[in-house]
Write a protein that holds these residues in place. Structure first.
Motif: not given
Length: 287
Positions: A97-101
């Motif tokens: 959730d935080g480091y991709s999209i």
């Protein structure tokens, strides 16, 4: 804020549906204990989450909460904090959730230094969607969609935060209850954006980054000669690919939160004629 608040006051009547043994249980318990230890209570706490195994944490905690969309929890948390600076805002998410999209929002939330706390449950896999490689998965981590591994280096979230000008960068281990709580508490107390990456093992889909692995690998900075105010020392630790660190890697003790820099110290809901002059222009800057 009540001095009588207990961490159990933050427990909702909803039972978590996480897999038995999931690291997210310990992560959430530490968050609740840290909130209680800092004198916060459910009436002045707002928890924002995105999508993933961590996404329903606001349902499992008794506070104001919003379950948002994938990767967008930080903009919501930013808006909440700027609209009502009196709230203790905690954003929770996962490594996917935080480091991709959500990577773009992460970088800009770090550099804006809004006074809130971001806790990321990093299990190095996409657990909710049945075990695909995530941004923090090892280069050779085999999954159903990467049978020979992702074949690309994992994202280093601590390095991203430091390069973006992070004022509080820390890492903890969900099962080390006392240290995890202490580190999250320090993030809450920090004047600015408090970022904590939490090793939160997935017991169902990740048989590499396990509880035993982290217990054997973690180096606690409390036992090291590390000065968290020394940015160069922090960079050296953060870029050390051979060790897993727990503790506060970096803290700028002279940090000034975004709202203080721009005079956004009023609750917009309490202002009859709307937001403070110029406030909405600053908010629109984020979108």
């Amino acid at each position: 804020m009540s001095s009588e608040v207990r961490f159990t006051d933050f427990k909702s009547d909803k039972q978590p549906t996480w897999c038995p043994g999931c690291g997210d249980f310990g992560t959430m318990n530490g968050m609740m204990k840290a909130l209680a230890n800092t004198g916060n209570d459910p009436d002045n706490t707002f928890v924002v989450a995105g999508i993933g195994c961590s996404g329903k944490i606001g349902t499992y905690m008794h506070s104001y909460a919003l379950h948002g969309v994938h990767g967008r929890a930080l903009p919501v948390g930013t808006g909440v904090k700027l609209a009502n600076p009196d709230l203790e805002v905690m954003v929770a998410g996962g490594d996917g959730d935080g480091y991709s999209i959500g990577a773009g929002h992460f970088i800009h939330a770090v550099r804006r230094n809004v006074d809130m706390t971001y806790v990321v449950m990093d299990n190095r896999i996409y657990g909710l969607t049945k075990g695909q490689a995530s941004p923090t998965s090892r280069e050779d981590f085999e999954t159903s969609t990467t049978p020979e591994g992702p074949k690309q280096p994992p994202v280093n979230p601590l390095a991203l935060a430091l390069s973006a000008g992070g004022s509080f960068i820390a890492q903890s281990f969900s099962t080390d209850a006392q240290r995890h709580t202490e580190i999250v508490q320090k993030a809450i107390e920090h004047d600015g954006f408090g970022f904590v990456n939490v090793f939160s093992p997935c017991v169902t889909f990740n048989d590499v980054d396990t509880y035993d692995y982290f217990r054997d690998s973690i180096v606690d900075l409390a036992d090291e000669d590390h000065d968290p105010t020394d940015r160069e020392a922090a960079k050296e630790r953060i870029l050390d690919a051979d060790k897993e660190y727990q503790g506060i890697l970096y803290q700028n003790e002279e940090s000034v939160p975004y709202s203080d820099l721009h005079g956004l110290d009023s609750n917009m809901a309490d202002i009859p004629d709307g937001a403070p002059e110029g406030a909405m222009d600053l908010v629109r800057e984020f979108y």
